[in-house]
Scaffold this motif. Sequence first.
Motif, PDB file in Angstrom:
ATOM      1  N   VAL A 116       2.597   2.201 -12.166  1.00  0.00           N
ATOM      2  CA  VAL A 116       1.146   2.032 -11.540  1.00  0.00           C
ATOM      3  C   VAL A 116       0.895   1.235 -10.562  1.00  0.00           C
ATOM      4  N   TRP A 117       1.780  -0.064 -10.485  1.00  0.00           N
ATOM      5  CA  TRP A 117       1.221  -0.814  -9.251  1.00  0.00           C
ATOM      6  C   TRP A 117       2.155  -0.038  -8.067  1.00  0.00           C
ATOM      7  N   ARG A 118       3.319   0.401  -8.473  1.00  0.00           N
ATOM      8  CA  ARG A 118       3.946   1.134  -7.308  1.00  0.00           C
ATOM      9  C   ARG A 118       3.132   2.306  -6.556  1.00  0.00           C
ATOM     10  N   TRP A 119       2.388   2.888  -7.352  1.00  0.00           N
ATOM     11  CA  TRP A 119       1.465   3.761  -6.783  1.00  0.00           C
ATOM     12  C   TRP A 119       0.291   3.476  -5.758  1.00  0.00           C
ATOM     13  N   PHE A 120      -0.109   2.100  -6.154  1.00  0.00           N
ATOM     14  CA  PHE A 120      -1.307   1.548  -5.292  1.00  0.00           C
ATOM     15  C   PHE A 120      -0.335   0.991  -4.191  1.00  0.00           C
TER      16      PHE A 120
ATOM     17  N   VAL B 175     -14.077   6.095   3.141  1.00  0.00           N
ATOM     18  CA  VAL B 175     -14.345   4.700   2.680  1.00  0.00           C
ATOM     19  C   VAL B 175     -13.956   3.823   3.726  1.00  0.00           C
ATOM     20  N   ILE B 176     -12.811   4.085   4.426  1.00  0.00           N
ATOM     21  CA  ILE B 176     -12.452   3.099   5.502  1.00  0.00           C
ATOM     22  C   ILE B 176     -13.458   2.961   6.697  1.00  0.00           C
ATOM     23  N   ALA B 177     -14.256   4.144   6.978  1.00  0.00           N
ATOM     24  CA  ALA B 177     -15.300   4.252   8.103  1.00  0.00           C
ATOM     25  C   ALA B 177     -16.368   3.107   7.529  1.00  0.00           C
ATOM     26  N   SER B 178     -16.598   3.111   6.187  1.00  0.00           N
ATOM     27  CA  SER B 178     -17.673   2.675   5.622  1.00  0.00           C
ATOM     28  C   SER B 178     -17.476   1.067   5.199  1.00  0.00           C
ATOM     29  N   LEU B 179     -16.459   0.510   4.820  1.00  0.00           N
ATOM     30  CA  LEU B 179     -15.920  -0.498   4.533  1.00  0.00           C
ATOM     31  C   LEU B 179     -15.211  -1.580   5.281  1.00  0.00           C
ATOM     32  N   ALA B 180     -14.123  -0.901   6.179  1.00  0.00           N
ATOM     33  CA  ALA B 180     -13.363  -1.552   7.087  1.00  0.00           C
ATOM     34  C   ALA B 180     -14.177  -2.148   8.275  1.00  0.00           C
TER      35      ALA B 180
ATOM     36  N   LEU C  10      -1.259   3.890   4.451  1.00  0.00           N
ATOM     37  CA  LEU C  10      -2.537   3.368   5.325  1.00  0.00           C
ATOM     38  C   LEU C  10      -2.386   2.684   6.498  1.00  0.00           C
ATOM     39  N   PHE C  11      -1.542   1.671   6.156  1.00  0.00           N
ATOM     40  CA  PHE C  11      -1.235   0.487   7.075  1.00  0.00           C
ATOM     41  C   PHE C  11      -0.261   1.172   8.217  1.00  0.00           C
ATOM     42  N   TYR C  12       0.673   1.684   7.642  1.00  0.00           N
ATOM     43  CA  TYR C  12       1.662   2.639   8.605  1.00  0.00           C
ATOM     44  C   TYR C  12       0.973   3.374   9.290  1.00  0.00           C
ATOM     45  N   VAL C  13      -0.001   4.249   9.138  1.00  0.00           N
ATOM     46  CA  VAL C  13      -0.721   5.284   9.649  1.00  0.00           C
ATOM     47  C   VAL C  13      -1.710   4.325  10.656  1.00  0.00           C
ATOM     48  N   ALA C  14      -2.342   3.410  10.352  1.00  0.00           N
ATOM     49  CA  ALA C  14      -3.393   2.695  11.223  1.00  0.00           C
ATOM     50  C   ALA C  14      -2.420   1.962  12.509  1.00  0.00           C
ATOM     51  N   ILE C  15      -1.113   1.789  12.399  1.00  0.00           N
ATOM     52  CA  ILE C  15      -0.663   0.982  13.300  1.00  0.00           C
ATOM     53  C   ILE C  15       0.240   2.092  14.331  1.00  0.00           C
ATOM     54  N   GLN C  16       0.191   3.430  14.149  1.00  0.00           N
ATOM     55  CA  GLN C  16       0.990   4.463  14.566  1.00  0.00           C
ATOM     56  C   GLN C  16       0.537   4.459  16.180  1.00  0.00           C
ATOM     57  N   GLY C  17      -0.812   4.276  16.725  1.00  0.00           N
ATOM     58  CA  GLY C  17      -1.193   4.162  18.037  1.00  0.00           C
ATOM     59  C   GLY C  17      -0.429   3.053  18.754  1.00  0.00           C
ATOM     60  N   PRO C  18      -0.636   1.956  18.487  1.00  0.00           N
ATOM     61  CA  PRO C  18       0.080   0.872  19.202  1.00  0.00           C
ATOM     62  C   PRO C  18       1.465   0.960  19.200  1.00  0.00           C
ATOM     63  N   LEU C  19       2.276   1.281  18.122  1.00  0.00           N
ATOM     64  CA  LEU C  19       3.517   1.376  17.617  1.00  0.00           C
ATOM     65  C   LEU C  19       4.045   2.534  18.886  1.00  0.00           C
ATOM     66  N   ARG C  20       3.702   3.678  18.871  1.00  0.00           N
ATOM     67  CA  ARG C  20       4.042   4.523  19.563  1.00  0.00           C
ATOM     68  C   ARG C  20       3.927   4.423  21.329  1.00  0.00           C
ATOM     69  N   GLU C  21       3.069   3.417  21.511  1.00  0.00           N
ATOM     70  CA  GLU C  21       3.009   2.939  23.029  1.00  0.00           C
ATOM     71  C   GLU C  21       3.939   1.839  23.062  1.00  0.00           C
ATOM     72  N   GLY C  22       4.580   1.331  22.183  1.00  0.00           N
ATOM     73  CA  GLY C  22       5.531   0.114  22.331  1.00  0.00           C
ATOM     74  C   GLY C  22       4.748  -1.153  22.593  1.00  0.00           C
TER      75      GLY C  22
END
Length: 309
Positions: free
Chosen positions: A155-159, A71-76, A166-178
């Motif tokens: 319900v809103w907590r699940w979303f 989904v991310i690959a098709s929409l982001a 997703l946001f946390y995973v997406a920033i792992q690259g630059p985050l781990r490189e400081g």
Amino acid sequence: MTGRPRVRIPEGLRARFAGLPGRARALRTDAERRFPIITRLGSRLLTVNVLDAGTRLAAQVFLTAVPLLFVIASLAPEHLRRELLDSLVRVLGLSGPSREQLRSVYVSDPGNLRQTVGVVGTLMALLSATACSRAMQRVCERAWRMPKSAARIAVWRWFAWVCAALFYVAIQGPLREGFGAGLWLGVPLSLVSAVGIWWWTQHLLLGGRIGWWPLLPGALLTAVVLEAAVFAAPLYVPTALNRSLRAYGSLGSVFTLLSGLIALCVVATVCITVGAVMHGDHPGDGRAVPAPPGGKGGAGEVGRGSGGR
């Protein structure tokens, strides 16, 4: 008709057997008195059923991650797709066939992917993603012996949790490189962010029924152990994935990834449970006191209980 011969048990042996339950209770009481944390932890781990809970959580994470990747690959936007790809490659240390297989999804034409995924597929992926949130919520509730939250509250907590993950995973690259400064800044930033996400995860999915401070030990323990595992992942994951791909194709990589997820989720379940037991959860003795329904007094009540010791 003759009956079966009756076996006569000597009186002394019968008396010994009759006293076994009492001795067992005495041993259990003595163990609880001498090692209260260990016995309470053992009882809680059995109640939570960590292997079953961790396996269910890992399965939901896997079933959530794969559709969302498409989904991310098709929409982001392109920059977001590249950032997520870079983060996954850096965190897992992917190289060779496994890296090319993941890259093939994100460098393909988004228009073709969008037609393949479709609107219905996108909605189903987003809705099914809440199954991962529900599994994580059950882990937290079992660890703290809390009843299930009402669906209208949760319900809103699940979303919200899925979006934050997703946001946390997406920033792992630059985050781990400081953010370009290097590992000297990336390592502490990663650890602090991991503590924050696990601290917030418990508070969010428990519906605010436990105050912030009681949740901190579990968040610290989970963050430290999982961050150590993730930093060590590049030493094992790329080799295992590439070997599985060469030997069994895509099914081999699925088995390897799922095995690793099960191990991580079981560890996370144990750490959250240990954090709950370390703080305690018995009202009235200065330990974690659930906040009243609809209120925000959890942290204050815990503070008052602790101060009364």
